[in-house]
Scaffold this motif. Structure first.
Motif, PDB file in Angstrom:
ATOM      1  N   ASP A  69     -33.678  63.078 -36.393  1.00  0.00           N
ATOM      2  CA  ASP A  69     -33.814  61.966 -35.710  1.00  0.00           C
ATOM      3  C   ASP A  69     -34.993  61.056 -36.130  1.00  0.00           C
ATOM      4  O   ASP A  69     -34.788  59.670 -35.872  1.00  0.00           O
ATOM      5  CB  ASP A  69     -34.053  62.305 -34.309  1.00  0.00           C
ATOM      6  N   GLU A  74     -34.368  53.380 -35.959  1.00  0.00           N
ATOM      7  CA  GLU A  74     -33.972  52.066 -36.364  1.00  0.00           C
ATOM      8  C   GLU A  74     -35.338  51.322 -36.940  1.00  0.00           C
ATOM      9  O   GLU A  74     -36.271  51.571 -36.129  1.00  0.00           O
ATOM     10  CB  GLU A  74     -33.519  51.365 -35.380  1.00  0.00           C
ATOM     11  N   ARG A 144     -40.200  54.999 -28.680  1.00  0.00           N
ATOM     12  CA  ARG A 144     -39.196  55.201 -28.081  1.00  0.00           C
ATOM     13  C   ARG A 144     -38.911  54.187 -26.916  1.00  0.00           C
ATOM     14  O   ARG A 144     -39.986  53.299 -26.710  1.00  0.00           O
ATOM     15  CB  ARG A 144     -39.578  56.428 -26.943  1.00  0.00           C
ATOM     16  N   ASP A 147     -34.226  50.383 -27.030  1.00  0.00           N
ATOM     17  CA  ASP A 147     -33.065  50.063 -26.748  1.00  0.00           C
ATOM     18  C   ASP A 147     -32.852  50.310 -25.176  1.00  0.00           C
ATOM     19  O   ASP A 147     -32.845  51.223 -24.794  1.00  0.00           O
ATOM     20  CB  ASP A 147     -31.970  50.796 -27.395  1.00  0.00           C
ATOM     21  N   ARG A 150     -30.113  52.824 -24.478  1.00  0.00           N
ATOM     22  CA  ARG A 150     -30.382  54.196 -25.074  1.00  0.00           C
ATOM     23  C   ARG A 150     -31.766  54.389 -25.163  1.00  0.00           C
ATOM     24  O   ARG A 150     -32.379  54.226 -26.244  1.00  0.00           O
ATOM     25  CB  ARG A 150     -29.588  54.434 -26.076  1.00  0.00           C
ATOM     26  N   ARG A 153     -33.288  56.700 -27.864  1.00  0.00           N
ATOM     27  CA  ARG A 153     -33.312  56.549 -29.499  1.00  0.00           C
ATOM     28  C   ARG A 153     -34.476  56.020 -29.862  1.00  0.00           C
ATOM     29  O   ARG A 153     -35.388  55.390 -29.207  1.00  0.00           O
ATOM     30  CB  ARG A 153     -32.504  55.183 -29.683  1.00  0.00           C
TER      31      ARG A 153
END
Length: 171
Positions: A69, A74, A144, A147, A150, A153
């Motif tokens: 992860d 991103e 964290r 987004d 989410r 993510r």
């Protein structure tokens, strides 16, 4: 946005605060949650769980790995302003839920349940340690909440350059 390591450490603090509330209340109603022999066994089990859980998170097993992860996070164009975890050291929603559930179980069922929040706290502490090591090795910072759809993510930004004691960038 919230820095991943700070989020995990805040969760550890929240679980510790829940234990700090639940143990005295349980001890006042039922007596000590564990005797001396049980406490040693509990501590050994907790340490073993934390080590095994952190090793599983550090592995590259698809459904267990936290490292995968981290690597799939991103990239962010600019690092967000880091908010200090000292401003919000406890997640009040988690504290309320964890304390109510733990007190209910400890008072109605088993006094040793007052120590239950230490189990997720050990796991969260291992995740914070794992993330801090990953950040240091890769020169990046994990975030964290970038987004809103989410929030679990992860995103990653370059680690800012360290500053000298006067606040100036290093030469």
């Amino acid at each position: 946005m919230d820095r991943y390591v700070h989020h995990e450490l805040r969760s550890v603090g929240t679980a510790s605060a829940a234990v700090a509330v639940c143990v005295p209340v349980t001890a006042g109603v039922h007596g000590a949650p564990l005797d001396a022999g049980g406490l040693g066994l509990f501590a050994a089990g907790l340490l073993g769980f934390a080590v095994l859980f952190t090793l599983a998170q550090a592995s590259r097993i698809r459904w267990l790995s936290e490292v995968l992860d981290f690597e799939a996070a991103e990239p962010l164009a600019t690092p967000p302003a880091a908010a200090s975890s000292l401003r919000h050291p406890v997640n009040w929603w988690l504290f309320t839920v964890m304390t109510a559930g733990t007190l209910g179980a400890a008072l109605a069922w088993e006094p040793a349940a007052a120590l239950f929040p230490l189990w997720p706290a050990a796991a969260w502490l291992g995740q914070a340690w794992l993330a801090a090591g990953w950040e240091r090795r890769h020169g990046k910072v994990l975030w964290r909440g970038h987004d809103p759809d989410r929030p679990w993510r992860l995103a990653v930004s370059p680690r800012p350059l360290p500053r000298t004691a006067t606040g100036a960038p290093p030469e």
